[in-house]
Design an enzyme around this catalytic site. Structure first.
Site, PDB file in Angstrom:
ATOM      1  N   HIS A 362     -16.462  -4.510  21.363  1.00 27.62           N
ATOM      2  CA  HIS A 362     -15.544  -3.575  19.649  1.00 27.62           C
ATOM      3  C   HIS A 362     -17.008  -3.254  18.688  1.00 27.62           C
ATOM      4  CE1 HIS A 362     -11.321  -3.071  21.211  1.00 27.62           C
ATOM      5  NE2 HIS A 362     -11.737  -1.925  21.236  1.00 27.62           N
ATOM      6  N   ARG A 505      -9.069  12.464  31.851  1.00 27.31           N
ATOM      7  CA  ARG A 505      -9.015  11.193  32.850  1.00 27.31           C
ATOM      8  C   ARG A 505      -7.572  10.864  33.592  1.00 27.31           C
ATOM      9  NH1 ARG A 505     -13.491   7.180  34.038  1.00 27.31           N
ATOM     10  NH2 ARG A 505     -11.986   5.606  33.370  1.00 27.31           N
ATOM     11  N   GLU A 603     -19.364   9.702  39.803  1.00 27.27           N
ATOM     12  CA  GLU A 603     -19.944   8.603  39.483  1.00 27.27           C
ATOM     13  C   GLU A 603     -20.655   7.703  40.756  1.00 27.27           C
ATOM     14  OE1 GLU A 603     -17.261   6.550  37.445  1.00 27.27           O
ATOM     15  OE2 GLU A 603     -15.850   7.185  38.533  1.00 27.27           O
ATOM     16  N   ASP A 627     -21.401   4.643  36.495  1.00 26.03           N
ATOM     17  CA  ASP A 627     -21.282   3.882  36.891  1.00 26.03           C
ATOM     18  C   ASP A 627     -22.508   4.648  38.530  1.00 26.03           C
ATOM     19  OD1 ASP A 627     -19.388   1.661  37.587  1.00 26.03           O
ATOM     20  OD2 ASP A 627     -17.895   3.415  36.986  1.00 26.03           O
ATOM     21  N   ARG A 637     -24.445  -4.187  35.816  1.00 30.29           N
ATOM     22  CA  ARG A 637     -25.349  -4.094  34.369  1.00 30.29           C
ATOM     23  C   ARG A 637     -25.306  -5.002  33.850  1.00 30.29           C
ATOM     24  NH1 ARG A 637     -22.066   0.397  35.224  1.00 30.29           N
ATOM     25  NH2 ARG A 637     -19.757   0.017  33.614  1.00 30.29           N
ATOM     26  N   CYS A 674     -20.544  12.474  31.175  1.00 29.33           N
ATOM     27  CA  CYS A 674     -20.251  11.931  29.682  1.00 29.33           C
ATOM     28  C   CYS A 674     -20.717  10.723  29.796  1.00 29.33           C
ATOM     29  CB  CYS A 674     -18.622  12.091  30.076  1.00 29.33           C
ATOM     30  SG  CYS A 674     -18.258  11.351  31.317  1.00 29.33           S
TER      31      CYS A 674
END
Length: 754
Positions: A362, A505, A603, A627, A637, A674
């Protein structure tokens, strides 16, 4: 030996500076394997020398004075080979280099092992013996194992010790601590160390003598935190867009949820006092997020714990006095929270440095939204020693300079001035269309829906929402949200952006992202029960969500549905049948719904190779590069050991993207990207060169990407793409793009080339 090894590592980790850490090593190792000498040489990369830093057995006054040229002598041989060197008669070896200051002529047995971190040989741990003999295998493995574990501790102690003795005049001109980029930019200012307001983990269980009184105190503390948050949110009303202020709404929503408040009250009435009940509830919620693979959602665990600490602070009535925030404050902490960042008075926050965290946290997202430079994951930072010091942070490369030399200050003052000029140029791009120099229009969309389901999600710069994630509204409840609740949530987003499109999504939970009321435990969540798989196995969940999306779009007609984690065509066929069923049911119930466009997320590698079959079935394709890169390169990652290998500019990723675009275009399907790659100005050039139709990114990247795309032609982008495809390494691709941006006068966006 194992107990000895653990004891030595523990003592070294607790050392306050490098000198004491090295003294512990040579003393303990000499005793552990009964050698005559133990020494540590560290590599001085600036002067290209190996420096004797500590010794037990040689002349002690030689420490710090004996310096061997790079790759000279047996020490140089160990560094050169990056492997142990075990000799029975060291003086007879051709690489032996006599050094009279150490008094070592009488020693024959030699064992040197490299101290390695991130492929760099930081130094050599050496033991010597009077007699002529080779060291035994168990001695070699002990020293080798110890050296491997000591690398991080030595690096930390070295940084800590430098800060103790460092002065503004004596600081090496290019000495810096390395972290990870969180938010781009350069900041010069005074470090202000922040820390948690209360220690929630230290709270014990304790019987509650008066549960009603405990409940009242708890609710009073919650109300106080709510007032604090509302005051902070009001202060940012004029400076942050609604989608970023929604962060505070997310916290307020947590404080108002039955799962947080109700469960704590329940524990109070079961016999635990308020503080203990709060600790149990907070940890229960945080663990759900801790177990998630999704970087952004896992970072939410720190937000939950931060809220818990603030409630505890009010319960303990230990409200801290106001912190003194100087002009150009650089917040520094082990794990800086977005709430601590928000408490800095407007206009005084220059930068953020967090020893923990990643670019998805955040605080990094908020920093990017506010155009405040940030460095994350700076694990070697001795936080307790930088308060009040003058620091420079560079968010492009993830570097922090503490008490730097005047030459460094002058250089970064120049770079900061360049950044200010860059920011003004970016501001000039507002309200201008994203159009290449040869007239190709490239819509730029926002990724949102992560922070909150409440409040306006609008952004003037985006042309809509390219990815609205729906997971968090499900996670903050005690049960699945009903259809009417979901309708209200989706209507807020669609109304805020109307008439611009909103791509929603469908639920991407399971495996690595379990719901508190729908837990899933798996040994390999990366390849587990998640996304469309769980939706199809539970059609009642999927149908409820699709019905809510269709109902929310009535009268707005600006929604598109995106299906996540598609790995084969049967999943698409089954999902389309369910969507059609939901549509037909609503028509029968007299709802004036229309069928929206349906897309799939590419992905996973299997979808790359079947993109043409998928494209025949749907209306558009959206590529999740985060992904996709992870699966293609087989790199987690979030794993610090392999994070440097993860890079979406890898030639294999570029080729996969080309195949996706080619397969989709064969059926005239729109292609959007995206992932984080879309928000990278340099990568955006390659994407439009491939023929990608639109890009979706976080709000802080919109102007940077727009500026680049308005400065390049699509034909030039194609030329750069062809050149990039001839590259075999990520570094070559980045160098190519960095040079291209420099030629276009946009080098300020690619400081990594420096």
């Amino acid at each position: 030996m194992l107990d000895t090894l653990h004891r030595i590592v523990k003592e070294v980790n607790a050392a306050p500076d490098l000198e004491q850490a090295l003294d512990i090593i040579v003393t303990q190792v000499k005793g552990a394997i009964s050698t005559d000498v133990c020494s540590v040489y560290l590599t001085d990369f600036e002067r290209r020398e190996h420096v004797l830093m500590a010794t037990k057995g040689l002349h002690r006054d030689a420490a710090g004075k004996v310096r061997l040229p790079y790759h000279r002598g047996l020490i140089g041989l160990v560094c050169e080979r990056a492997e142990p060197v075990n000799l029975a008669d060291a003086p007879s070896h051709s690489r032996y280099l006599f050094t009279h200051e150490t008094g070592e002529t009488q020693y024959k047995g030699f064992l040197g092992v490299p101290i390695i971190q991130n492929r760099k040989v930081l130094g050599v741990l050496v033991v010597r013996q009077h007699i002529q003999r080779s060291f035994e295998d168990q001695e070699v493995t002990f020293l080798f194992t110890l050296a491997a574990q000591l690398a991080g501790a030595i690096t930390y102690a070295q940084a800590s010790g430098n800060l103790v003795t460092q002065s503004d005049d004596l600081a090496p001109p290019n000495r810096f601590l390395q972290g990870r980029p969180g938010s781009p930019g350069v900041a010069l200012g005074t470090a202000v160390v922040v820390y948690p307001p209360a220690d929630l983990d230290a709270v014990p269980d304790r019987s509650s003598k008066d549960p009603d009184c405990e409940e009242e105190e708890f609710r009073t503390a919650v109300a106080a935190v709510i007032q604090d948050l509302m005051a902070i949110e009001d202060r940012f009303e004029e400076t942050l867009p609604a989608e970023d202020r929604a962060l505070f709404d997310a916290w307020l929503m947590m404080l108002g949820s039955d799962s947080l408040i109700g469960n704590t009250v329940k524990r109070i009435h079961e016999g635990n006092w308020a503080s203990g009940a709060l600790r149990e509830t907070i940890e229960e919620h945080a663990k759900v997020f801790d177990a998630m693979e999704d970087v952004y959602l896992r970072e939410r665990a720190s937000d939950v714990r931060d809220l818990g600490r603030r409630i505890l602070m009010h319960l303990q009535q230990k409200v801290a006095g106001p912190t003194d925030y100087p002009e150009n404050t650089v917040l520094v902490g082990d794990e800086v929270s977005a709430m601590q960042m928000a408490e800095v008075p407007q206009g005084r926050l220059a930068g953020v440095v967090s020893a923990q965290g990643a670019s998805f946290s955040h605080v990094a997202i908020l920093a990017r939204a506010m155009n405040v430079p940030a460095v994350m994951g700076l694990s070697d930072l001795p936080v307790n020693r930088v308060d009040g010091r003058f620091v420079i942070l560079e968010g492009y490369l993830g570097r922090l300079y503490v008490s730097p030399a005047s030459s460094v200050i002058q250089e970064y003052q120049r770079l900061a001035s360049e950044d200010q000029a860059l920011f003004k140029e970016l501001e000039a791009e507002k309200d201008l269309p994203c159009e290449t120099t040869d007239g190709a229009k490239i819509p730029l969309y926002m990724n949102t829906g992560l922070i909150s389901e409440l409040g306006s999600q609008g952004s003037y710069e985006s042309e809509g929402v390219g990815l609205y994630r729906t997971e968090l509204p499900f996670m903050v409840r005690d049960s699945f949200p009903g259809e009417s609740v979901q309708v209200a949530n989706y209507q807020r987003v669609m109304s805020a952006f109307h008439p611009r499109p909103v791509t929603i999504r469908t639920l991407d939970i399971g495996g690595d992202k379990p719901l508190p009321y729908f837990p899933v435990e798996e040994s390999n969540p990366f390849l587990g029960w998640r996304g469309i798989r769980i939706s199809l196995d539970h059609p009642e969940i999927f149908l409820t969500q699709v019905r809510a999306i269709l109902r929310a779009a009535i009268g707005l007609d600006n929604v598109r549905i995106l299906l996540p984690m598609i790995s084969h065509v049967q999943e698409v066929d089954d999902a389309l049948l369910l969507i059609q069923r939901a549509h037909d049911e609503l028509i029968e119930e007299d709802y004036a719904v229309t069928m929206p466009k349906i897309g799939v997320m590419i992905e996973v590698p299997s979808a790359v190779y079947q993109v043409d079959a998928l494209a025949r079935r749907i209306d558009f394709v959206s590529v999740g590069t985060n992904d996709l890169t992870q699966y293609l390169l087989a790199v987690d990652r979030n794993n610090a050991h392999v994070a440097d290998i993860y890079d979406d500019m890898h030639p294999s990723v570029l080729r996969a993207l080309i195949q996706i675009v080619s397969g989709a275009k064969a059926y005239q399907r729109e292609v959007s990207v995206c992932g984080e790659m879309a928000g990278n100005p340099a990568a955006a050039v390659l994407l439009i060169g491939m023929g990608v139709d639109s890009l979706s990114m976080n709000g802080g990247s919109l102007l940077r990407v727009k500026w680049v795309l308005r400065s390049v032609s699509r034909s030039r982008a194609r030329e750069l793409l062809q050149a990039a495809l001839r590259c075999e390494k990520v570094s070559e691709v980045k160098l190519l793009l960095g040079n291209a941006l420099e030629e276009m006068g946009l080098g300020g966006l690619m400081r990594a080339g420096r």
